[in-house]
Design an enzyme around this catalytic site. Structure first.
Site, PDB file in Angstrom:
ATOM      1  N   ASP A  23     105.168  22.866 121.473  1.00  0.00           N
ATOM      2  CA  ASP A  23     105.363  22.171 122.743  1.00  0.00           C
ATOM      3  C   ASP A  23     104.662  22.851 123.911  1.00  0.00           C
ATOM      4  OD1 ASP A  23     106.936  24.423 122.677  1.00  0.00           O
ATOM      5  OD2 ASP A  23     108.690  23.465 123.623  1.00  0.00           O
ATOM      6  N   GLN A  24     103.807  23.853 123.670  1.00  0.00           N
ATOM      7  CA  GLN A  24     103.147  24.489 124.816  1.00  0.00           C
ATOM      8  C   GLN A  24     102.057  23.569 125.358  1.00  0.00           C
ATOM      9  OE1 GLN A  24     101.834  28.059 122.631  1.00  0.00           O
ATOM     10  NE2 GLN A  24      99.754  27.650 123.330  1.00  0.00           N
ATOM     11  N   GLU A  45      68.095  18.332 126.958  1.00  0.00           N
ATOM     12  CA  GLU A  45      66.920  18.540 126.131  1.00  0.00           C
ATOM     13  C   GLU A  45      66.216  17.211 125.849  1.00  0.00           C
ATOM     14  OE1 GLU A  45      67.794  20.994 122.693  1.00  0.00           O
ATOM     15  OE2 GLU A  45      69.339  22.085 123.783  1.00  0.00           O
ATOM     16  N   TYR A  46      65.296  16.717 126.768  1.00  0.00           N
ATOM     17  CA  TYR A  46      64.733  17.415 127.915  1.00  0.00           C
ATOM     18  C   TYR A  46      64.499  16.403 129.027  1.00  0.00           C
ATOM     19  CZ  TYR A  46      63.837  20.764 124.240  1.00  0.00           C
ATOM     20  OH  TYR A  46      63.996  21.618 123.193  1.00  0.00           O
TER      21      TYR A  46
END
Length: 607
Positions: free
Chosen positions: A311-312, A381-382
């Site tokens: 649950d963090q 790129e690019y």
């Protein structure tokens, strides 16, 4: 690895028309006489190549030059090199770039352009006078002011003072430059710069402008560090030492943020680029949300030694980076967007740079992980050239995008870009305004690797990251020294250039010749991709047995590999320091040994 950078090889530059390229050089100091002559060097029916040659025919040095001419309607410049070319309708103006403005008596310099239409130039002017040398103005540019002194340094401001410049017709004002960009123009010999970030290093110079609007050379530089920093300075010296951490490396490669700790690398770097966020519908987005902020780590896998809970609010790589920064507070982390696979979205982003920048700020500063990231890196790129796909956004697109990012993120965030290292004439560096964009960036990561490889299956074998050119190199300009020199010639300050190092090799199979230049039958086998292998594998399976152009190569059996070793990295770092570069970066952490010997070589070489 589907996101592998490929810096410069294998694609022709896309040259497109332009009308408003900016970045003008300073007005000229004139010699007693000088000439400008024009020649059409090629004509292919639908277009042509033109060349102007400026020659100092006088007896005093010319410090800068401007050539003006008119084209008939329908004739125009479509691309240019070795000068900054702009137009107002059919009137065209070319000004010297930083490296070719000074001409000694008798010296000459040329610049060229591609054009369309059938007309020829008329009404030539050189520094406002005749191109035949009969009426070149004779005003001298001002001298350099004295090196500024700094006083009254606070968390957010500094007072600068300097001794006056001299000029034969009088000084009009002074430009104050912070880290190479003009921040103020004043009439006196002092200025207080405000709105700075606490605990931050800045470099200031000053240059004078005379009553004829000629700008003189910059003064010496003074370095200032604002007060209020609560952290100890990094133990790694004053050079940037940056590594890319790949989001997908937590899967097959089993490489996690904690590996930066166990290898000893975290103590030897200054910055991490987290790769890659995606660019979709012209906006920045998180790519793999599971790896980024949901994957749960056990106690033994975690930087902090504490297991994630269900649950963090934040898990995954982002939380591990947060823990890493708590343990190593000198490290700054940037969120990198794009890369080889995800660069296709930048073209749409360039159509509305402000909206793109706003979307990126929302991702980087999401309340769940706002403390994790210290800036943003874009890896396009690019711009205005070909990579996985071809872009046609125009030469100003990169500058417009970086300007919008700096405006949105402000001065308290790092804003950087990984860029091509194609140093060839008319190559990818010439396709976009890298000089103009650099004023909004803290630095460029110059991808000085992947020049050559088994994407050309039959060879010739060549080192994929040569430091310098060498006899027999398959493509002129495909080396680090030429790329860095070309970027400097575009006006990019040396301190804003980081030299790129690959922590992997590129190789061919079916090779009988040990020296570079041999033929091949295809790509050598690799753990994750044919033709590519990590340094940590190659050092044991195919040890280097030769060097060329500042890098190493190895021939074992019928396989031929090129890669950097601690020894060649030491040489490259010495070269980078001698060039005044801002430091080095590498792609990417997981290619190194478990004790981080390549990171150690970079750190030791830049001390």
């Amino acid at each position: 690895m589907r996101f592998r950078h490929r810096a410069a090889a294998g694609f022709a530059t896309l040259l497109l028309p332009f009308a408003g390229l900016v970045g003008l050089a300073s007005p000229a100091e004139a010699a007693t006489s000088a000439t400008a002559t024009y020649a059409k060097t090629q004509d292919w029916g639908s277009g042509f190549e033109g060349k102007w040659t400026v020659k100092n025919t006088g007896t005093t040095a010319l410090s800068s030059w401007t050539v003006e001419w008119d084209f008939p309607s329908g004739t125009k410049v479509t691309s240019a090199w070795d000068a900054t070319v702009t137009n107002s309708g059919d009137h065209w103006t070319a000004k010297n770039v930083g490296w070719n403005g000074t001409l000694a008596p008798g010296a000459s310099v040329s610049f060229g352009f591609n054009g369309s239409g059938a007309g020829s130039p008329s009404g030539c002017k050189l520094n406002g006078g005749s191109c035949d040398g009969s009426s070149v103005p004779g005003d001298n540019a001002p001298s350099a002011p004295g090196t500024p002194s700094a006083s009254g340094v606070t968390d957010t401001s500094v007072k600068l003072s300097w001794s006056a410049a001299t000029d034969d017709k009088g000084i009009k004002n002074y430009d104050v430059l912070r880290d190479g960009a003009t921040v103020a123009t004043v009439t006196g010999t002092s200025y207080t710069d405000t709105g700075l970030s606490k605990g931050t290093d800045y470099s200031y110079t000053v240059r004078a402008r005379d009553t004829g609007d000629q700008t003189g050379p910059a003064s010496g530089a003074v370095k200032v560090r604002t007060t209020g920093n609560t952290e100890e300075p990094p133990p790694t010296g004053d050079k940037v030492k940056l590594g890319y951490f790949t989001e997908w490396g937590v899967y097959g490669r089993n490489y996690h943020v904690k590996n930066l700790v166990t290898s000893g690398s975290a103590a030897k770097i200054t910055h991490i680029n987290y790769a890659f966020g995606n660019v979709k519908n012209g906006q920045c987005v998180v790519d793999d949300t599971y790896a980024a902020y949901d994957k749960a780590y056990t106690a033994d896998q975690s930087v902090s030694g504490t297991a994630d809970t269900w649950d963090q609010p934040l898990r995954g790589n982002f939380n591990q980076l947060r823990q890493l920064k708590a343990k190593y507070p000198h490290i700054k982390v940037l969120y990198s967007f794009g890369g080889w696979t995800y660069s296709g979205g930048f073209g749409q982003a360039a159509q509305n740079p402000a909206a793109f920048a706003k979307s990126c700020k929302q991702v980087v500063e999401d309340p769940r992980w706002a403390d994790v990231f210290d800036g943003i890196d874009i890896d396009w790129e690019y711009p205005n050239a070909c990579g996985l796909t071809c872009d046609s956004s125009g030469p100003a697109a990169l500058k417009n995008l970086t300007q919008a990012l700096r405006s949105e993120f402000g001065q308290n965030y790092l804003v950087t870009a990984a860029i091509t290292a194609d140093g060839s004439n008319g190559g990818k560096i010439d396709a976009a305004d890298y000089g103009g964009a650099s004023q909004y960036l803290d630095w460029y990561n110059v991808m000085t690797y992947d020049y050559f490889g088994a994407f050309n299956a039959q060879g010739p074998t060549a080192p994929h990251s040569p430091l310098t050119s060498y006899s027999g190199i398959p493509q002129a300009g495909f080396n680090s020294a030429d790329a860095i020199a070309r970027l400097k010639s575009k006006g990019v300050p040396s301190a804003k250039l980081l030299l790129g190092i690959g922590f992997y090799g590129r190789g061919w199979t079916g090779v009988t010749q040990s020296a570079p230049g041999g033929t091949a039958t295809g790509a050598a086998p690799g753990t994750y991709e044919a033709g590519i292998e990590d340094y940590k594998v190659l050092k044991n399976t195919c040890p280097a047995n030769g060097t060329i152009a500042g890098t190493a190569y190895a021939h074992c059996g019928n396989n031929w590999w090129s890669y950097d070793t601690p020894s060649t990295i030491a040489g490259k770092m010495s070269w980078a320091k001698n060039q005044g570069l801002g430091g080095a970066f590498f792609w990417e952490f997981s290619g190194d040994t478990t004790n981080g010997e390549l990171v150690t070589a970079i750190n030791n070489g830049l001390k």
